[in-house]
Structures are given as structure tokens and as C-alpha cells.
Design an enzyme around this catalytic site. Structure first.
Site, short mmCIF file in Angstrom:
data_model
loop_
_atom_site.label_atom_id
_atom_site.label_comp_id
_atom_site.label_asym_id
_atom_site.label_seq_id
_atom_site.Cartn_x
_atom_site.Cartn_y
_atom_site.Cartn_z
N CYS A 92 -5.51 1.89 -4.48
CA CYS A 92 -5.16 2.69 -3.17
C CYS A 92 -6.08 3.81 -2.80
O CYS A 92 -6.15 4.89 -3.53
CB CYS A 92 -3.88 3.33 -3.44
SG CYS A 92 -2.98 3.68 -1.80
N CYS A 102 0.79 -1.11 0.04
CA CYS A 102 -0.05 -0.05 0.01
C CYS A 102 0.79 1.26 -0.08
O CYS A 102 1.03 1.92 1.09
CB CYS A 102 -0.97 0.10 1.14
SG CYS A 102 -2.27 1.32 1.03
P1 FAD Z 1 -0.66 -10.50 3.90
O1 FAD Z 1 -2.13 -10.31 4.07
O2 FAD Z 1 0.27 -9.83 4.80
O3 FAD Z 1 -0.64 -12.13 4.49
C1 FAD Z 1 0.78 -12.96 4.58
C2 FAD Z 1 0.44 -13.97 5.57
O4 FAD Z 1 1.44 -14.98 5.48
C3 FAD Z 1 0.38 -13.88 7.15
O5 FAD Z 1 -0.96 -14.20 7.78
C4 FAD Z 1 1.39 -14.23 7.54
O6 FAD Z 1 1.35 -14.84 8.96
C5 FAD Z 1 1.84 -15.55 6.58
N1 FAD Z 1 3.22 -16.19 6.75
C6 FAD Z 1 4.32 -15.34 6.78
N2 FAD Z 1 5.41 -15.85 6.80
C7 FAD Z 1 4.92 -17.27 6.82
C8 FAD Z 1 5.78 -18.60 6.52
N3 FAD Z 1 6.93 -18.80 6.86
N4 FAD Z 1 4.83 -19.77 6.72
C9 FAD Z 1 3.44 -19.67 6.64
N5 FAD Z 1 3.01 -18.53 6.59
C10 FAD Z 1 3.75 -17.32 6.81
N6 FAD Z 1 -4.65 -2.74 0.53
C11 FAD Z 1 -5.43 -2.25 -0.20
O7 FAD Z 1 -6.29 -2.85 -1.04
N7 FAD Z 1 -6.50 -1.07 0.26
C12 FAD Z 1 -5.68 -0.28 1.38
O8 FAD Z 1 -6.31 0.86 1.80
C13 FAD Z 1 -4.64 -0.86 2.12
N8 FAD Z 1 -4.16 -0.03 2.99
C14 FAD Z 1 -3.08 -0.90 3.77
C15 FAD Z 1 -2.54 -0.04 4.97
C16 FAD Z 1 -1.61 -0.45 5.87
C17 FAD Z 1 -1.14 0.28 6.89
C18 FAD Z 1 -0.90 -1.76 5.38
C19 FAD Z 1 -0.06 -2.66 6.59
C20 FAD Z 1 -1.33 -2.53 4.31
C21 FAD Z 1 -2.53 -1.80 3.63
N9 FAD Z 1 -3.00 -2.70 2.28
C22 FAD Z 1 -3.96 -2.20 1.73
C23 FAD Z 1 -2.20 -4.04 1.76
C24 FAD Z 1 -2.96 -5.34 2.18
O9 FAD Z 1 -3.21 -5.24 3.62
C25 FAD Z 1 -1.89 -6.19 1.60
O10 FAD Z 1 -1.58 -6.02 0.21
C26 FAD Z 1 -2.34 -7.65 1.54
O11 FAD Z 1 -2.91 -7.95 2.85
C27 FAD Z 1 -1.73 -8.64 0.86
O12 FAD Z 1 -2.03 -9.90 0.99
P2 FAD Z 1 -1.04 -11.17 1.03
O13 FAD Z 1 -1.88 -12.23 1.37
O14 FAD Z 1 -0.21 -11.01 0.00
O15 FAD Z 1 -0.15 -10.68 2.56
#
Ligand code: FAD
Ligand code: UQ1
Length: 410
Positions: free
Chosen positions: A339, A161
Site C-alpha cells: 500500500c 486499498c
Molecule cells: P477490479 O479491478 O475491481 O475488477 C473487477 C471487475 O469485475 C470489474 O471490471 C467489474 O466490471 C467486473 N465485474 C463485476 N461484477 C461482474 C459480473 N457480475 N460479471 C462480470 N464481471 C463483473 N491497489 C494497489 O495495489 N495500490 C494502490 O495504491 C491502490 N490504490 C487504490 C485506490 C483506490 C481509490 C481504489 C478504489 C483502489 C486502489 N487499489 C490499489 C486497489 C486495486 O485497484 C484493487 O485491489 C484491484 O483493482 C483488484 O483487482 P480485481 O480484479 O480483484 O478487481
């Protein structure tokens, strides 16, 4: 020693969305996720501004995983894609036929000297919205602010983000104005990037907004050190070798450096930068055809968001089903990301764009303007969509809505 047809590694936004979708097609799904609590991270910006609480952004992991999916509460320790096995921290092995990798990004707090200590000290004035551990401190720091420099940083790495580092700045500025303290504050944005935002249309609007609200913007500056005994932050000038500058702060909102998780970086699944090496359109691994990726950990050159995850999820689903049935894959991800740039306590610029950095707006109004409707969408509608539609496997992003709303207009 487990075995399954479909293994999902990481149960964040991408992993849980894929668990919901894939479990409708197959009963033999394992999800590997270490955390008890699942967070809706996009709400962290509003929590930092005191508009929502951390409990509103949290749910138990158990409650967001479909009943017929086997959750193993553990971490992947190593990937062995040649033999279709992962090992976990507890020493278990999991054998799979097909795998989705969705382990997100890792925070590298240690890359900034003094950051950890500064975050852990209660009255340091240093905060970050990025971590569930610290996000509530931001609003305390805002409330305690009594004049001086309020500095907001963007690190020298890709982050999730990319708008979030400046959203909290606009919220703080609006807060101080409402409390009659604005004239005591210098509000400063220091970013490693060459401009305030990657898409020209929105960058222009945001720069105008900063000028109008007397916010100073410095580009190509990177936070490297915090001295919390003297309240001083040190920045390096990325385009001027060996030049650094220290400035005093009363409030310092830090966006930590981020990168691919170590376990991915050291595996044979990553590209040279350490991200999961996938085809940016099909989201299939470039070497191992039975592996797909979704979300922040992938090499897709998109701006990393939950909105991107939603749009990717249908592509991963359709392409995986075709691979499992021995058919050709044809579904393509266009790089869609979004965003919601919250600009205070009542308005929002809703940026939406694709791989070409061209705006791809859902609503037939100019989303480059600060709109109250988009703020309400961000605050009330998107959380509902996330918990009740996306995590149930039914949200593929707003593409369909965009087509309906633009029918006859484009
Ligand atoms: P995540 O949701 O981060 O999940 C990764 C997962 O993998 C976690 O649960 C973690 O525990 C797990 N993991 C890590 N390592 C391991 C391992 N070795 N073995 C097994 N599991 C593991 N997005 C928007 O669309 N709109 C917004 O307004 C927005 N605002 C944001 C504001 C903030 C402050 C933040 C921090 C993020 C924001 N986002 C926003 C971004 C969004 O949250 C992420 O892009 C999204 O969560 C990505 O999903 P993901 O599944 O790739 O990663
Ligand atoms: C979106 O689909 C999504 O996933 C649920 C987000 O994550 C929270 C978003 O922030 C945004 C903006 C979208 C896009 C949705 C619409 C209705 C424009």
C-alpha cells in the site's frame, strides 16, 4: 451459447492480468466483462488530489485484452459450478472446463443514509475517491474548502486499498497548508478499525505523522448517515451500544461500505461471508477443483490491492497449468500486499507486508519513512508497470526485485 476451455469472469486488474497470462498457453479463452472502460484504480488517489486526470487512469477494455482472447461484453448472472456453466444477464450460457473468478468488490452506497444524494449534489462538500463516477469531485471540494471540519471516513467492512481513506486526507492537509488555509481547518480521521493501520510498523509512523500535523484520529467510529441539507454527518460508536454523534462538516470524504458482489454471495461458490471460497495459499476453490480465484472477491485474508493481485497471478497461472496437466499443485501465495501511503504532494510511505502482517520491503531502505523516491515510484513508475508489464502478463509483483536488492543483506 458459448463454450470454452478457460473462462475468466471479471476483467479488472485480476481478470485482464490472467487473460494475458493464460492466453500465452491456450487459445481458447473467454473473458466476461461488462464495462467498455478499464480503470487503473490506484491512480484515483492522485486524481482526487488534482495530480492526475481521469483520462490518464482509463483505457478502453478492448485495448487491454489480448487479441486472441474472446471478450464477451456482459455480466455473469448466475454460477452453476456443478455443470460448469455460467449464465449471463443477456440470457447466454457459457460452458467451461476451467474458470477464474475475478469480479472484485461491490460498493454498498445504500448502507449509509443520504450518501448517494450527497455525492450527486454538486456543492454538498461530500466526495469519494473510490468511484470513477465521483473521483474528480474530490479535487473540486478541496479547492472550494474555506474553513471548518474536513472529515475522512473508513467504513465498517473490508475495503480495497485500506490506506486510501487516509492518503487523501494527507493530500488535503498538504494542499490546505500550501494554500495558506490550514489554520482554518480541523482535519479529522474517523475509522471503524481499532487502529490507524493494520501493520504495527506503519501504524506507529502514521500515528506520529497525524500528531505532528495536528490531525485528529478517532477509532471505532462508523459513518451511518449524511444530512446534506444541514451538512451533518452521523457516526455510531462501535464499542458503545446505541451511542451516536452528529458533527458538522465542510468537507466529507467518504469511503463507502464494500462487500462481495451479490451474484457471488448468492452462489454456491462463496464462503459464509460471501467471498469466493478459495485456499489462501493455492488460490484454488475449496470445493470445485477446476475453479480458481484472484483479487478482491476472494476469501484470502490479505489486504485487498492491485499489488496483491500481481503476486497472486503467477500462483494462479502455475497451479492452473498443473491442474490442467493432471499434476499436483505446489505454488503458494504468501499473502504479499502493498500500500503506497501517499502523505502529500511529494512523499510516500511504501507499506509492504504478508499474511503474518510482517513488513516485506522491496528496497534496502526503511520504507516506513516518508520518502520522495517512493512518491515518484507511485506517480510515474507503477502506472507504467501496470499498463505495459502487468496487463501484458509479465509482472508477478516485486519478489524477484526484492531478492536481488537484498542479496547478501538478509
Ligand atoms: P477490479 O479491478 O475491481 O475488477 C473487477 C471487475 O469485475 C470489474 O471490471 C467489474 O466490471 C467486473 N465485474 C463485476 N461484477 C461482474 C459480473 N457480475 N460479471 C462480470 N464481471 C463483473 N491497489 C494497489 O495495489 N495500490 C494502490 O495504491 C491502490 N490504490 C487504490 C485506490 C483506490 C481509490 C481504489 C478504489 C483502489 C486502489 N487499489 C490499489 C486497489 C486495486 O485497484 C484493487 O485491489 C484491484 O483493482 C483488484 O483487482 P480485481 O480484479 O480483484 O478487481
Ligand atoms: C505493485 O506491484 C503494484 O502492481 C502493479 C501496485 O499496484 C499499483 C502497487 O501499488 C505496488 C506498490 C506494487 C509493488 C511494486 C513495487 C515495485 C514495490
Amino acid at each position: 451459447q458459448h463454450s470454452c476451455k478457460l473462462l475468466i469472469v471479471g476483467g479488472g486488474s485480476g481478470g485482464c492480468t490472467m487473460a494475458a497470462k493464460l492466453s500465452k498457453y491456450d487459445r481458447d479463452v473467454i473473458l466476461l466483462e461488462p464495462n467498455q472502460t478499464h480503470y487503473y484504480q490506484p491512480m484515483f488517489t492522485l486524481i482526487g488530489g488534482g495530480m492526475k486526470t481521469i483520462s490518464q487512469a482509463s483505457a478502453s477494455t478492448k485495448s487491454v485484452i489480448p487479441k486472441n482472447v474472446n471478450w464477451i461484453q456482459d455480466k455473469v448472472k448466475s454460477f452453476n459450478p456443478k455443470v460448469n456453466i455460467v449464465t449471463t444477464s443477456n440470457g447466454d450460457t457459457i460452458n467451461y472446463d476451467y474458470m477464474v473468478v475475478s469480479i472484485g468488490l461491490q460498493f454498498n452506497f445504500d448502507q449509509i443514509i443520504g450518501l448517494r444524494e450527497a455525492l450527486d449534489i454538486k456543492d454538498s462538500g461530500v466526495c469519494t475517491n473510490y468511484s470513477s463516477q465521483y473521483v474528480e469531485k474530490t479535487y473540486q471540494v478541496m479547492q472550494n474548502f474555506n474553513g471548518g471540519n474536513a472529515i475522512f471516513t473508513f467504513p465498517n467492512t473490508p475495503i480495497k486499498c485500506a490506506g486510501a481513506p487516509q492518503k487523501i486526507m494527507y493530500i488535503t492537509e498538504d494542499y490546505l497548508r500550501r494554500k495558506g488555509k490550514r489554520n482554518k481547518a480541523n482535519i479529522i480521521y474517523k475509522t471503524s478499525t481499532p487502529s490507524i493501520f493494520g501493520v504495527k510498523k506503519y501504524a506507529q509512523k502514521l500515528q506520529q505523522l497525524c500528531n505532528a500535523r495536528n490531525i485528529s484520529v478517532s477509532t471505532r467510529q462508523n459513518l451511518i448517515k449524511i444530512d446534506s441539507t444541514q451538512n451533518k454527518a452521523t457516526f455510531e460508536y462501535l464499542d458503545i451500544p446505541n451511542k451516536t454523534e452528529s458533527i458538522e462538516y465542510s468537507m466529507l470524504h467518504v469511503t463507502p461500505p464494500m462487500g462481495p458482489p451479490d451474484v457471488l454471495m448468492k452462489s454456491s461458490l462463496s464462503n459464509s461471508a460471501g467471498y469466493l471460497d478459495v485456499d489462501p495459499y493455492t488460490l484454488r476453490h475449496n470445493v470445485y477443483g477446476n475453479i480458481f480465484g484472484i483479487g478482491d472477491c476472494t476469501s484470502c485474508p490479505t489486504s485487498k490491492t492491485g499489488a496483491a493481485v500481481a503476486a497472486q497471478s503467477i500462483v494462479v497461472l502455475k497451479n492452473m497449468i498443473n491442474v490442467m496437466n493432471g499434476k499436483n499443485i505446489k505454488e503458494k501465495y504468501d499473502g504479499y500486499t502493498s500500500c503506497p501511503l501517499v502523505t502529500g504532494y511529494s512523499k510516500c510511505i511504501l507499506a509492504e507486508f504478508d499474511y503474518d502482517l510482517k513488513p516485506l520491503e522491496t528496497f534496502p531502505i526503511n520504507q516506513g519513512n516518508e520518502l520522495r523516491s517512493m512518491f515518484l515510484l507511485k506517480k510515474h513508475v507503477l502506472p507504467f508497470i501496470y499498463w505495459n508489464i502487468m496487463l501484458k502478463g509479465y509482472w508477478n509483483g516485486p519478489k524477484m526485485l526484492r531478492k536481488i536488492l537484498h542479496f547478501g543483506l538478509d
